[in-house]
Every structure is written in structure tokens, then in C-alpha cells.
Design a protein around this motif. Structure first.
Motif, PDB file in Angstrom:
ATOM      1  N   PRO A 213       0.832  -1.349   0.053  1.00  0.00           N
ATOM      2  CA  PRO A 213      -0.075  -0.066  -0.020  1.00  0.00           C
ATOM      3  C   PRO A 213       0.720   1.395   0.025  1.00  0.00           C
ATOM      4  O   PRO A 213       0.299   2.142  -0.604  1.00  0.00           O
ATOM      5  CB  PRO A 213      -0.815  -0.181   1.455  1.00  0.00           C
ATOM      6  N   TYR A 214       1.971   1.344   0.741  1.00  0.00           N
ATOM      7  CA  TYR A 214       2.626   2.641   0.887  1.00  0.00           C
ATOM      8  C   TYR A 214       3.233   3.213  -0.813  1.00  0.00           C
ATOM      9  O   TYR A 214       3.387   4.363  -0.905  1.00  0.00           O
ATOM     10  CB  TYR A 214       4.147   2.402   1.484  1.00  0.00           C
ATOM     11  N   GLU A 215       2.986   2.039  -1.830  1.00  0.00           N
ATOM     12  CA  GLU A 215       3.408   2.649  -3.033  1.00  0.00           C
ATOM     13  C   GLU A 215       2.263   3.336  -3.862  1.00  0.00           C
ATOM     14  O   GLU A 215       2.575   4.079  -4.797  1.00  0.00           O
ATOM     15  CB  GLU A 215       3.741   1.313  -4.085  1.00  0.00           C
ATOM     16  N   LEU A 216       1.265   3.247  -3.099  1.00  0.00           N
ATOM     17  CA  LEU A 216       0.325   4.232  -3.821  1.00  0.00           C
ATOM     18  C   LEU A 216       0.387   5.707  -3.389  1.00  0.00           C
ATOM     19  O   LEU A 216      -0.493   6.458  -4.034  1.00  0.00           O
ATOM     20  CB  LEU A 216      -1.185   3.847  -2.731  1.00  0.00           C
ATOM     21  N   GLU A 217       1.397   5.984  -2.671  1.00  0.00           N
ATOM     22  CA  GLU A 217       1.737   7.466  -2.370  1.00  0.00           C
ATOM     23  C   GLU A 217       2.003   8.014  -3.915  1.00  0.00           C
ATOM     24  O   GLU A 217       1.887   9.288  -3.975  1.00  0.00           O
ATOM     25  CB  GLU A 217       2.762   7.669  -1.420  1.00  0.00           C
ATOM     26  N   GLU A 218       2.697   7.300  -4.733  1.00  0.00           N
ATOM     27  CA  GLU A 218       3.022   7.775  -6.084  1.00  0.00           C
ATOM     28  C   GLU A 218       1.938   8.083  -7.166  1.00  0.00           C
ATOM     29  O   GLU A 218       2.528   8.583  -8.023  1.00  0.00           O
ATOM     30  CB  GLU A 218       4.012   6.804  -6.701  1.00  0.00           C
ATOM     31  N   PHE A 219       0.723   7.686  -6.700  1.00  0.00           N
ATOM     32  CA  PHE A 219      -0.471   7.872  -7.564  1.00  0.00           C
ATOM     33  C   PHE A 219      -1.013   9.309  -7.310  1.00  0.00           C
ATOM     34  O   PHE A 219      -1.641   9.490  -6.007  1.00  0.00           O
ATOM     35  CB  PHE A 219      -1.407   6.731  -7.579  1.00  0.00           C
ATOM     36  N   ASN A 220      -0.893  10.220  -8.218  1.00  0.00           N
ATOM     37  CA  ASN A 220      -1.680  11.539  -7.966  1.00  0.00           C
ATOM     38  C   ASN A 220      -3.037  11.553  -8.861  1.00  0.00           C
ATOM     39  O   ASN A 220      -3.103  11.769  -9.875  1.00  0.00           O
ATOM     40  CB  ASN A 220      -0.698  12.706  -8.509  1.00  0.00           C
ATOM     41  N   LEU A 221      -4.084  10.914  -8.152  1.00  0.00           N
ATOM     42  CA  LEU A 221      -5.409  10.922  -8.625  1.00  0.00           C
ATOM     43  C   LEU A 221      -6.353  11.952  -8.070  1.00  0.00           C
ATOM     44  O   LEU A 221      -6.285  12.199  -6.677  1.00  0.00           O
ATOM     45  CB  LEU A 221      -5.809   9.490  -8.529  1.00  0.00           C
ATOM     46  N   ASN A 222      -7.068  12.192  -9.028  1.00  0.00           N
ATOM     47  CA  ASN A 222      -8.194  13.152  -8.364  1.00  0.00           C
ATOM     48  C   ASN A 222      -9.531  12.509  -8.036  1.00  0.00           C
ATOM     49  O   ASN A 222      -9.578  11.234  -8.350  1.00  0.00           O
ATOM     50  CB  ASN A 222      -8.462  14.345  -9.478  1.00  0.00           C
ATOM     51  N   HIS A 223     -10.462  13.207  -7.515  1.00  0.00           N
ATOM     52  CA  HIS A 223     -11.828  12.634  -6.996  1.00  0.00           C
ATOM     53  C   HIS A 223     -12.729  11.945  -8.136  1.00  0.00           C
ATOM     54  O   HIS A 223     -12.857  10.924  -8.061  1.00  0.00           O
ATOM     55  CB  HIS A 223     -12.422  14.016  -6.350  1.00  0.00           C
ATOM     56  N   ALA A 224     -12.682  12.482  -9.472  1.00  0.00           N
ATOM     57  CA  ALA A 224     -13.183  12.220 -10.587  1.00  0.00           C
ATOM     58  C   ALA A 224     -12.711  10.894 -11.226  1.00  0.00           C
ATOM     59  O   ALA A 224     -13.404  10.171 -11.398  1.00  0.00           O
ATOM     60  CB  ALA A 224     -13.158  13.168 -11.452  1.00  0.00           C
ATOM     61  N   ILE A 225     -11.405  10.851 -11.130  1.00  0.00           N
ATOM     62  CA  ILE A 225     -10.972   9.486 -11.782  1.00  0.00           C
ATOM     63  C   ILE A 225     -10.948   8.413 -10.752  1.00  0.00           C
ATOM     64  O   ILE A 225     -11.467   7.210 -11.114  1.00  0.00           O
ATOM     65  CB  ILE A 225      -8.972   9.735 -11.827  1.00  0.00           C
ATOM     66  N   ARG A 226     -10.732   8.753  -9.453  1.00  0.00           N
ATOM     67  CA  ARG A 226     -11.095   7.608  -8.393  1.00  0.00           C
ATOM     68  C   ARG A 226     -12.604   7.083  -8.637  1.00  0.00           C
ATOM     69  O   ARG A 226     -12.639   5.750  -8.318  1.00  0.00           O
ATOM     70  CB  ARG A 226     -10.755   8.039  -6.998  1.00  0.00           C
ATOM     71  N   ARG A 227     -13.493   8.121  -8.564  1.00  0.00           N
ATOM     72  CA  ARG A 227     -14.889   7.601  -8.861  1.00  0.00           C
ATOM     73  C   ARG A 227     -14.946   6.704 -10.040  1.00  0.00           C
ATOM     74  O   ARG A 227     -15.594   5.695  -9.702  1.00  0.00           O
ATOM     75  CB  ARG A 227     -15.789   8.694  -8.921  1.00  0.00           C
ATOM     76  N   GLN A 228     -14.569   7.250 -11.093  1.00  0.00           N
ATOM     77  CA  GLN A 228     -14.779   6.461 -12.454  1.00  0.00           C
ATOM     78  C   GLN A 228     -14.178   4.963 -12.364  1.00  0.00           C
ATOM     79  O   GLN A 228     -14.837   3.918 -12.803  1.00  0.00           O
ATOM     80  CB  GLN A 228     -14.145   7.307 -13.693  1.00  0.00           C
ATOM     81  N   LEU A 229     -13.036   5.008 -11.733  1.00  0.00           N
ATOM     82  CA  LEU A 229     -12.338   3.817 -11.530  1.00  0.00           C
ATOM     83  C   LEU A 229     -13.010   2.886 -10.706  1.00  0.00           C
ATOM     84  O   LEU A 229     -13.067   1.604 -10.797  1.00  0.00           O
ATOM     85  CB  LEU A 229     -10.745   3.826 -11.079  1.00  0.00           C
ATOM     86  N   LEU A 230     -13.330   3.249  -9.547  1.00  0.00           N
ATOM     87  CA  LEU A 230     -14.243   2.351  -8.542  1.00  0.00           C
ATOM     88  C   LEU A 230     -15.692   1.830  -9.289  1.00  0.00           C
ATOM     89  O   LEU A 230     -15.844   0.858  -9.002  1.00  0.00           O
ATOM     90  CB  LEU A 230     -14.614   3.195  -7.084  1.00  0.00           C
ATOM     91  N   LEU A 231     -16.182   2.789  -9.965  1.00  0.00           N
ATOM     92  CA  LEU A 231     -17.523   2.237 -10.592  1.00  0.00           C
ATOM     93  C   LEU A 231     -16.898   1.216 -11.820  1.00  0.00           C
ATOM     94  O   LEU A 231     -17.939   0.210 -11.859  1.00  0.00           O
ATOM     95  CB  LEU A 231     -18.058   3.585 -11.481  1.00  0.00           C
ATOM     96  N   HIS A 232     -15.940   1.233 -12.501  1.00  0.00           N
ATOM     97  CA  HIS A 232     -15.477   0.320 -13.236  1.00  0.00           C
ATOM     98  C   HIS A 232     -15.272  -0.960 -12.793  1.00  0.00           C
ATOM     99  O   HIS A 232     -15.697  -2.110 -13.112  1.00  0.00           O
ATOM    100  CB  HIS A 232     -14.340   0.901 -14.231  1.00  0.00           C
ATOM    101  N   TYR A 233     -14.616  -0.911 -11.468  1.00  0.00           N
ATOM    102  CA  TYR A 233     -14.410  -2.039 -10.636  1.00  0.00           C
ATOM    103  C   TYR A 233     -15.400  -2.833 -10.210  1.00  0.00           C
ATOM    104  O   TYR A 233     -15.476  -3.918 -10.008  1.00  0.00           O
ATOM    105  CB  TYR A 233     -13.081  -1.896  -9.633  1.00  0.00           C
ATOM    106  N   GLN A 234     -16.355  -1.987  -9.937  1.00  0.00           N
ATOM    107  CA  GLN A 234     -17.751  -2.332  -9.364  1.00  0.00           C
ATOM    108  C   GLN A 234     -18.490  -3.342 -10.496  1.00  0.00           C
ATOM    109  O   GLN A 234     -18.905  -4.472 -10.220  1.00  0.00           O
ATOM    110  CB  GLN A 234     -18.692  -1.540  -8.814  1.00  0.00           C
ATOM    111  N   ASP A 235     -18.371  -2.771 -11.362  1.00  0.00           N
ATOM    112  CA  ASP A 235     -18.895  -3.489 -12.857  1.00  0.00           C
ATOM    113  C   ASP A 235     -18.053  -4.893 -13.056  1.00  0.00           C
ATOM    114  O   ASP A 235     -18.688  -6.025 -13.423  1.00  0.00           O
ATOM    115  CB  ASP A 235     -18.758  -2.683 -14.147  1.00  0.00           C
ATOM    116  N   TYR A 236     -16.852  -4.769 -12.747  1.00  0.00           N
ATOM    117  CA  TYR A 236     -16.048  -6.067 -13.020  1.00  0.00           C
ATOM    118  C   TYR A 236     -16.317  -7.113 -12.066  1.00  0.00           C
ATOM    119  O   TYR A 236     -16.643  -8.279 -12.291  1.00  0.00           O
ATOM    120  CB  TYR A 236     -14.510  -5.699 -12.638  1.00  0.00           C
TER     121      TYR A 236
END
Length: 257
Positions: A213-236
Motif C-alpha cells: 500500500p505505501y506505493e500508492l503514494e506515487e499515484f496523483n489521482l483526483n476525485h473524478a478519476i477515483r470515482r470512475q475507476l471504482l465504478l468500473h471495478y464494481q462492474d468487474y
């Protein structure tokens, strides 16, 4: 020779076992009791009746042990033929600093717990899965805000490994469409609607490579991208687990992350 009563015989037959458990769901029952769903290290997901933990102010403190995401040491009665069991003793296996009190981390933990519960269809033990979830919750408790914000993505992607439908990390500049039905990257847009492309496909490939998990600090994601990815992963998940449905905690995450 004095014969044992039926009650005594049943008591002899139902043995006690020591196990760790992660609380998944708690429902109030009657005026003083709880019905608790727990993912145990020894028996997988099980349901327990916990009596008398809501009767007085003193006993109500015991109900705090059964908050979703709590990690407990348990001594339980267990019989293979019973749909519901009882707990003889319980105590903290890990005492959180933040997960049960911090709004953001508690929302993330609730998402993790709901996702886990939706995937657990059978009560069989899965020690590797239990260890992964226990460690993930502990790391969430200790991580910084940036890592926490990306934690649901990490957990959602890596949990799939334990249920046999982990995405293939075969992304290339040519194979850049993530087909959610097939679980891998392909070189053309699928004919169906369940796919990820562009920046979100690239990010998913990068997130699949994250091992800690500490590697996640390298990801500069905004609110919109996180939301879209989580919706895609829910579909998966919905494509690969029957009757998966919609996640209630996802809407809360959209508000707090």
C-alpha cells in the motif's frame, strides 16, 4: 451410573475453538442482543448470536467490539450442522488508532468489508484471504491521507486474486483496452460496454503492479478519476460474481474521497 442429559451431551459435542475474526455486519436483535456476521480465520464466514450486549450502559460498551471491520480474538462454539453459533469470549486482536473513529478511513474500511462480504458465498476457511484482509485493514489504519485515498482501488483490484478472477496485467501500447468481461487487455474496443480505455486503463495496469500500500503514494489521482475507476471495478465484480448488485458504501466513498 447416572445418565447425561440431552443438554449435557450437546454441550460435550459442540466444542469451543479459538480463532480470529473480522466483523462484517451487525444487526440488532430484540432489545439486548446482536446477530453478527464474522469472517473467521478458522471457519470462514459465520453468523453468531451475541446476547446481552445492549442491556445496560456497562454491557453496551461490549457492543463496540462488533463494529464492522473490527478484528477480534474469539473463542466460539462451533457445530458444522448449525446455521448460527455463539461466542464464548471475545477481545480485540488489533486495536485501531483511526479506522473506527476517522470518518474517511472508516468509510474506506466499510467499503472493504462490504466488498469482502459480497464475495464470500461459502463458509469454507481461507487463511490466505483472511491474512490479506487483516493486514490490509492494519495498513489502512496506519497509512497517510494520500495512501488512504487510493486504498479502495488497491484493495478492489487485489481481492480478486483470492476468488479466481484477477485481471491479467498484459497492458501494452497496442493492447490498451481493458475488457472487463474477459479480465485482460486487448488491442481493440470490445463490442460490449464493459471496458476501460485511455488514462484509466493505463492507471489500472499501474495499480495492478502495486504490491504494498505505501506505493500508492506515487499515484496523483483526483476525485473524478477515483470515482470512475471504482465504478468500473464494481462492474468487474458484478460480471464475475453472481447476484453481486450495487455497493451501498460506494456512494459514501464518492463523497469523502
Amino acid at each position: 451410573m447416572k445418565r447425561k442429559s440431552i443438554k449435557t451431551l450437546i454441550g460435550d459435542w459442540i466444542m469451543t475453538h479459538k480463532t480470529k475474526g473480522i466483523v462484517l455486519r451487525t444487526i440488532k436483535y430484540g432489545e439486548t442482543s446482536l446477530v453478527v456476521t464474522i469472517f473467521t480465520e478458522l471457519f470462514g464466514v459465520q453468523t453468531y448470536m451475541v446476547n446481552g450486549v445492549r442491556s445496560t450502559k456497562k454491557s453496551a460498551a461490549k457492543a463496540n467490539y462488533f463494529q464492522p471491520a473490527a478484528v477480534l480474538d474469539l473463542i466460539v462454539y462451533h457445530s458444522e450442522n448449525k446455521p448460527m453459533h455463539r461466542i464464548k469470549e471475545f477481545s480485540w486482536a488489533f486495536l485501531y488508532d483511526n479506522v473506527l473513529t476517522d470518518v474517511i478511513k472508516n468509510s474506506i474500511a466499510s467499503f472493504m468489508v462490504e466488498l469482502l462480504q459480497k464475495c464470500l458465498k461459502q463458509p469454507e476457511a481461507n487463511t490466505d484471504l483472511f491474512n490479506f484482509c487483516e493486514e490490509a485493514l492494519q495498513q489502512l489504519d496506519n497509512c497517510n491521507k494520500k495512501v488512504a485515498a487510493n486504498f479502495p482501488l488497491f484493495f478492489a483490484l487485489h481481492l480478486t486474486h483470492f476468488f479466481g478472477f484477477r485481471m491479467a496485467d498484459n497492458y501494452t501500447t497496442e493492447d490498451c483496452f481493458l475488457d472487463l468481461q474477459e479480465g485482460g487487455f486487448i488491442n481493440h474496443q470490445p463490442l460490449h460496454q464493459y471496458f476501460i480505455d485511455g488514462e484509466k486503463a493505463t492507471l489500472t495496469s499501474q495499480l495492478l503492479k502495486v504490491m504494498q500500500p505505501y506505493e500508492l503514494e506515487e499515484f496523483n489521482l483526483n476525485h473524478a478519476i477515483r470515482r470512475q475507476l471504482l465504478l468500473h471495478y464494481q462492474d468487474y465484480y458484478a460480471l464475475h460474481i453472481s447476484e453481486f448488485g450495487q455497493m451501498k458504501t460506494l456512494m459514501v466513498l464518492h463523497e469523502v474521497l
